[in-house]
Design an enzyme around this catalytic site. Structure first.
Site, mmCIF file in Angstrom:
data_model
loop_
_atom_site.group_PDB
_atom_site.id
_atom_site.type_symbol
_atom_site.label_atom_id
_atom_site.label_comp_id
_atom_site.label_asym_id
_atom_site.label_seq_id
_atom_site.Cartn_x
_atom_site.Cartn_y
_atom_site.Cartn_z
ATOM 1 N N LYS A 115 47.272 -1.987 -25.627
ATOM 2 C CA LYS A 115 47.262 -2.577 -24.288
ATOM 3 C C LYS A 115 48.635 -2.564 -23.649
ATOM 4 C CE LYS A 115 43.080 -5.345 -24.319
ATOM 5 N NZ LYS A 115 42.503 -6.686 -24.202
ATOM 6 N N LYS A 197 33.755 6.215 -28.854
ATOM 7 C CA LYS A 197 32.908 5.055 -28.549
ATOM 8 C C LYS A 197 32.554 5.006 -27.057
ATOM 9 C CE LYS A 197 33.248 0.130 -28.943
ATOM 10 N NZ LYS A 197 34.072 -1.024 -29.252
ATOM 11 N N LYS A 200 33.355 1.254 -21.037
ATOM 12 C CA LYS A 200 33.222 1.077 -19.591
ATOM 13 C C LYS A 200 34.383 1.729 -18.853
ATOM 14 C CE LYS A 200 36.016 -2.764 -19.746
ATOM 15 N NZ LYS A 200 37.102 -3.355 -19.168
#
Ligand code: TRP
Length: 335
Positions: A115, A197, A200
């Site tokens: 992140k 994976k 979104k």
């Protein structure tokens, strides 16, 4: 509340536009857990603040997540479904646990590294101490089990380490939580790059089925799903990741085994197979969409659920917080 049943705790961040992956991998499996566990599910809105949010959108998304939980079948009368930010004990315990967590431990968290790379202009302290707030979430409710995906396993491990450290100093205060490995459920992969994976944030919208996609969109995306040059519907994640992913989605929504699916599509082309998966997913989501729309309109029902469950969560978590205050030597409240 007596501790007859074991306690289960989980939640999702309030920012997520949920995907079919979140649904089949987590939410769908949560709905029956109350039969075996005393369940707490949070809308994790404090965690979402670690990245910059548009306030109006954020508020809407949190509400939408709550409604999706309920629409998917999480019964707010049988589960404690609440907003993390409405229960002040989370932030309170997180502060204390911060003082029992080492910089070095937090530095090793892969999600923090990822992140901070992604939000290089906003590497705030909350992003760094994110796992400590998550530890507080879990430990406040004395959770025995926590269903989490692989990406959150490291956070669950640090939660256990913090709890053990605290217990070693002060006696048995926290239950040490175990990961809950789902019996059913599955890891759903991208429809375009089936070794990745489903996410979104994928740049290719065809890679991801959003939980609120309408029927036509769902079918269109499945029609475009990547398969292989073979023509056999057979489960083989190594050699046939695309087909295997579709099979695993089909299995989750129909309850059929891989063998049954192989038989069903024996001698048929991928076109028929993809269409069947699309139809099955659309059919599965239809009642959820309907319920979701109703819930978003019936404002007072959700409000009542939130209020009651916020109170329940506070009552339960505050017992743990009081115990912690006492153990570390904070002066007791004068009432
Ligand atoms: N970090 C989790 C996620 O992004 C969400 C979360 C916050 C959570 N607190 C939790 C999950 C406690 C399980 C238990 O998926």
């Amino acid at each position: 509340m007596e501790k007859e049943k074991k306690i289960l705790y989980s939640g999702m961040q309030a920012t997520n536009t949920l995907t079919l992956g979140n649904y089949l991998g987590a939410l769908k499996n949560w709905v029956n857990m109350y039969e075996e566990y005393e369940c707490f599910f949070g809308v994790m809105d404090l965690h979402s603040l670690t990245v910059r949010q548009n306030p109006a959108e954020f508020r809407k998304n949190a509400r939408s997540l709550y409604a999706l939980y309920v629409a998917a079948g999480l019964d707010p009368e049988k589960n404690c479904v609440y907003y993390q930010s409405h229960v002040p004990t989370h932030a309170q315990l997180a502060w204390i646990l911060n003082c029992f967590t080492y910089m070095g431990e937090l530095n090793r968290m892969t999600q923090f590294k990822d992140k901070s790379a992604k939000h290089a202009d906003n590497i705030n302290a909350g992003l760094f101490t994110y796992p400590v707030l998550m530890a507080a979430d879990i430990l406040l409710y004395q959770a025995d089990v926590v269903p989490v995906g692989a990406d959150q396993m490291q956070h669950l491990e640090i939660t256990r380490d913090i709890a053990e450290r605290f217990n070693n100093l002060y006696g048995d205060v926290f239950t040490i939580p175990e990961p809950y490995i789902a019996k059913a459920g599955a890891k759903i992969m991208s429809l375009q790059e089936p070794t990745k994976k489903m996410s979104k944030s994928d740049e290719n919208p065809n890679a991801t089925i959003l939980l609120l996609d309408d029927k036509d969109t769902i079918i269109r995306k499945f029609k475009r799903a990547v398969t292989d040059s073979d023509t056999v519907v057979r489960f083989d994640e190594e050699e046939k990741p695309g087909v295997s992913n579709l099979m695993s989605i089909y299995r989750c929504v129909t309850g059929k085994t891989y063998e049954e699916i192989e038989k069903e599509f024996d001698g048929k082309g991928y076109g028929d197979f993809k269409m069947a998966v699309g139809e099955a997913v659309a059919t599965e989501l239809e009642p959820l969409h309907k319920r979701y729309d109703e819930l978003m309109k019936e404002k007072s029902f959700i409000d009542k659920c939130i209020k009651e469950n916020d109170e329940k969560a506070y009552y339960f978590s505050n017992k743990t917080l009081r115990k912690v205050h006492k153990k570390v030597g904070l002066t007791e409240l004068i009432r």
